[in-house]
Design a protein around this motif. Sequence first.
Motif, PDB file in Angstrom:
ATOM      1  N   PRO A 271       0.810  -1.222   0.000  1.00 35.17           N
ATOM      2  CA  PRO A 271       0.000   0.000   0.000  1.00 35.17           C
ATOM      3  C   PRO A 271       0.845   1.275   0.000  1.00 35.17           C
ATOM      4  N   GLY A 272       1.900   1.305   0.810  1.00 39.89           N
ATOM      5  CA  GLY A 272       2.747   2.488   0.848  1.00 39.89           C
ATOM      6  C   GLY A 272       3.461   2.716  -0.471  1.00 39.89           C
ATOM      7  N   LEU A 273       3.950   1.637  -1.083  1.00 33.58           N
ATOM      8  CA  LEU A 273       4.646   1.759  -2.362  1.00 33.58           C
ATOM      9  C   LEU A 273       3.700   2.270  -3.437  1.00 33.58           C
ATOM     10  N   LEU A 274       2.489   1.722  -3.488  1.00 36.04           N
ATOM     11  CA  LEU A 274       1.525   2.183  -4.489  1.00 36.04           C
ATOM     12  C   LEU A 274       1.152   3.640  -4.272  1.00 36.04           C
ATOM     13  N   GLY A 275       1.032   4.040  -3.025  1.00 34.07           N
ATOM     14  CA  GLY A 275       0.718   5.436  -2.735  1.00 34.07           C
ATOM     15  C   GLY A 275       1.828   6.369  -3.196  1.00 34.07           C
ATOM     16  N   ARG A 276       3.077   5.956  -2.997  1.00 35.40           N
ATOM     17  CA  ARG A 276       4.203   6.803  -3.422  1.00 35.40           C
ATOM     18  C   ARG A 276       4.282   6.885  -4.946  1.00 35.40           C
TER      19      ARG A 276
END
Length: 361
Positions: A271-276
């Motif tokens: 989730p964090g990677l996709l958000g970035r």
Amino acid sequence: NLISVILVALKRLWNNKGLTLCSIVGLTTAVALISSVPLYTDAANFQVLKQRLSRAEGDGGRPRPAFAFMYRYIGAWHGAIEMDDYAPVNEYLTRSVPGLIGLPLETSTRHVKTDNFSLFPAADASYIGIRQPLGWVSLGFIQDFEQHIHVVDGEFPTLDMESDVISVLVSQAFSNETGVQVGEDYVVFRRDDSGDQVRQVQITLRIGGIWEPIDASHPFWFYNPDTMNSVFLVPEETFRLRLAPQMRGEIYAAIWYMVFDGDHVRTDDVPGLLGRVRYANTRVSALLPNTTLDVSPVDALENYRWTTFVMTIVLYVFAAPILGLVLYFIGMISGMVVERQRGEIAILKSRGAGDLQMVGI
């Protein structure tokens, strides 16, 4: 008091070795069942993710690295741009995006090229527009290109601000097809109608070297090297200082290619990677509209996260009966321990043991 509580607890465990061992086995089994499901699903789905990404084919059927990102601006679709338009998004993609993605960067490169020019021998320059060209070529540069090629003949061109002739590098395949040789002069010609007035752009080039790739399968190659056959390559400084001033809308295509190491990405990281990545895409679009992320693991990561969630639920459903039996076993053992300890608790309380000491034991 604390020491006495610990001593009594240890003696009680020792006197109930069988039940204590059964309790340890039951608790260990329960923890193993509960924790192994997400661990297994995470590991299994990540292997599937890497296999799926590694099978993702680029041009020419070449497999791409699993965590490859390619941002691209295509002038054929949205119009050519100037170096001033290119500079802000290039600064952001080369300096900020790798740190924003947060994965180890393995390799990166940039590629910029012009629109197509018609190619003529310099001796026939006065007949341009009458004769058929030798071919259609574009002019461009590739960052760190010299580290991944072998110069078959001649040498890698350098910036020369004094000469009227610009030295370029051509591919071995183009040289074989057209017969161009090192040291020969050619003229490239194009009608420039991007401004208010139509004008002719004519540039004299000299074949400085002929190249071929060292390893066409290296992750550095964002496209198959064969697609570069019709591109006359120059150093980036030559493109900016010698070629760009002679043209309007000099950048017809721009590519930023980055390959990251994603071996340590897990479900919780997705989730964090996709958000970035989404944030970077928004910023890039604001700096240069119509710049798109054409190659990335985003879709595969979205599918990976959903598949992992569903598989975890399914495995928990199948594990529920076994887990229920283990918990029943633990409860039965605990009941037996409590029944055995009722008398001990009564004796300890009659000898002055406090409630906190009993809870501690």
